[in-house]
Write a protein that holds these residues in place. Structure first.
Motif, PDB file in Angstrom:
ATOM      1  N   VAL A 184      -4.566   6.076  14.319  1.00 26.51           N
ATOM      2  CA  VAL A 184      -3.423   5.352  13.744  1.00 26.51           C
ATOM      3  C   VAL A 184      -3.651   5.111  12.254  1.00 26.51           C
ATOM      4  O   VAL A 184      -2.722   5.268  11.435  1.00 26.51           O
ATOM      5  CB  VAL A 184      -3.182   4.030  14.508  1.00 26.51           C
ATOM      6  N   LEU A 185      -4.867   4.747  11.870  1.00 30.42           N
ATOM      7  CA  LEU A 185      -5.169   4.558  10.443  1.00 30.42           C
ATOM      8  C   LEU A 185      -4.996   5.860   9.663  1.00 30.42           C
ATOM      9  O   LEU A 185      -4.462   5.857   8.556  1.00 30.42           O
ATOM     10  CB  LEU A 185      -6.593   4.024  10.273  1.00 30.42           C
ATOM     11  N   ARG A 186      -5.436   6.972  10.242  1.00 26.74           N
ATOM     12  CA  ARG A 186      -5.303   8.270   9.565  1.00 26.74           C
ATOM     13  C   ARG A 186      -3.836   8.673   9.437  1.00 26.74           C
ATOM     14  O   ARG A 186      -3.417   9.175   8.396  1.00 26.74           O
ATOM     15  CB  ARG A 186      -6.099   9.335  10.322  1.00 26.74           C
ATOM     16  N   VAL A 187      -3.041   8.449  10.487  1.00 26.86           N
ATOM     17  CA  VAL A 187      -1.610   8.763  10.422  1.00 26.86           C
ATOM     18  C   VAL A 187      -0.944   7.929   9.342  1.00 26.86           C
ATOM     19  O   VAL A 187      -0.147   8.436   8.538  1.00 26.86           O
ATOM     20  CB  VAL A 187      -0.934   8.554  11.788  1.00 26.86           C
ATOM     21  N   ALA A 188      -1.274   6.644   9.289  1.00 29.26           N
ATOM     22  CA  ALA A 188      -0.701   5.781   8.257  1.00 29.26           C
ATOM     23  C   ALA A 188      -1.104   6.263   6.865  1.00 29.26           C
ATOM     24  O   ALA A 188      -0.276   6.290   5.946  1.00 29.26           O
ATOM     25  CB  ALA A 188      -1.139   4.336   8.471  1.00 29.26           C
ATOM     26  N   PRO A 217     -12.175  15.351  10.042  1.00 28.07           N
ATOM     27  CA  PRO A 217     -13.451  14.742  10.425  1.00 28.07           C
ATOM     28  C   PRO A 217     -13.496  13.242  10.191  1.00 28.07           C
ATOM     29  O   PRO A 217     -14.229  12.523  10.870  1.00 28.07           O
ATOM     30  CB  PRO A 217     -14.473  15.456   9.543  1.00 28.07           C
ATOM     31  N   TRP A 218     -12.691  12.767   9.261  1.00 23.81           N
ATOM     32  CA  TRP A 218     -12.704  11.340   8.967  1.00 23.81           C
ATOM     33  C   TRP A 218     -12.233  10.512  10.145  1.00 23.81           C
ATOM     34  O   TRP A 218     -12.624   9.346  10.284  1.00 23.81           O
ATOM     35  CB  TRP A 218     -11.858  11.034   7.728  1.00 23.81           C
ATOM     36  N   VAL A 219     -11.399  11.080  11.010  1.00 31.93           N
ATOM     37  CA  VAL A 219     -10.959  10.351  12.199  1.00 31.93           C
ATOM     38  C   VAL A 219     -12.167  10.043  13.078  1.00 31.93           C
ATOM     39  O   VAL A 219     -12.344   8.910  13.540  1.00 31.93           O
ATOM     40  CB  VAL A 219      -9.895  11.162  12.972  1.00 31.93           C
ATOM     41  N   ILE A 252       0.807   7.012   2.599  1.00 34.69           N
ATOM     42  CA  ILE A 252       0.169   6.900   1.291  1.00 34.69           C
ATOM     43  C   ILE A 252       0.119   8.253   0.584  1.00 34.69           C
ATOM     44  O   ILE A 252       0.581   8.382  -0.545  1.00 34.69           O
ATOM     45  CB  ILE A 252      -1.234   6.280   1.425  1.00 34.69           C
ATOM     46  N   ARG A 253      -0.452   9.274   1.224  1.00 37.19           N
ATOM     47  CA  ARG A 253      -0.647  10.556   0.547  1.00 37.19           C
ATOM     48  C   ARG A 253       0.633  11.381   0.448  1.00 37.19           C
ATOM     49  O   ARG A 253       0.968  11.879  -0.604  1.00 37.19           O
ATOM     50  CB  ARG A 253      -1.739  11.368   1.242  1.00 37.19           C
ATOM     51  N   ARG A 254       1.303  11.595   1.560  1.00 37.66           N
ATOM     52  CA  ARG A 254       2.560  12.347   1.624  1.00 37.66           C
ATOM     53  C   ARG A 254       2.483  13.725   0.973  1.00 37.66           C
ATOM     54  O   ARG A 254       3.419  14.182   0.337  1.00 37.66           O
ATOM     55  CB  ARG A 254       3.688  11.569   0.962  1.00 37.66           C
ATOM     56  N   ASP A 255       1.354  14.394   1.104  1.00 36.19           N
ATOM     57  CA  ASP A 255       1.232  15.713   0.481  1.00 36.19           C
ATOM     58  C   ASP A 255       0.975  16.817   1.498  1.00 36.19           C
ATOM     59  O   ASP A 255       0.526  17.899   1.143  1.00 36.19           O
ATOM     60  CB  ASP A 255       0.131  15.701  -0.581  1.00 36.19           C
TER      61      ASP A 255
END
Length: 105
Positions: free
Chosen positions: A63-67, A82-84, A72-75
């Motif tokens: 959920v944090l990664r999706v947010a 891997p950060w998940v 935030i990034r929208r790119d």
């Protein structure tokens, strides 16, 4: 035209990506292992504790990664990275430390 350093950069990127997946997965499994009290309750209880401790940090990290990606990034970055697993592993370790400290009190 692609430079000669391009394949080297891509290989390094893949190396770090796989390192992140392996490290995050290791931390997640390590943080999700059932405690001694969980194992004393029985096999089904220990399995439930393991999968619960595996799923909850993974869901929070996802959920944090999706947010982050969508708001935030929208790119167009991929949601799965891997950060998940790294975030989920850290959350699982923190939760395990909290459980162990509560058991000691």
């Amino acid at each position: 035209m692609a430079s000669a350093a391009e394949p080297l950069k891509e290989r390094r990127r893949k190396h770090w990506r796989w390192s992140g997946y392996l490290t995050g997965g290791f931390l997640l499994v390590l943080g999700s292992l059932p405690t001694a009290e969980d194992r004393e309750e029985g096999g089904a209880y220990a399995a439930g504790a393991f999968f619960g401790a595996l799923f909850v940090p993974l869901a929070i990290a996802f959920v944090l990664r999706v947010a982050y990606v969508k708001l935030i990034r929208r790119d167009g970055r991929p949601i799965w990275s891997p950060w998940v697993l790294v975030m989920a592993g850290v959350l699982a370790l923190l939760a395990k430390a909290g459980r162990l400290s509560a058991e000691n009190d």
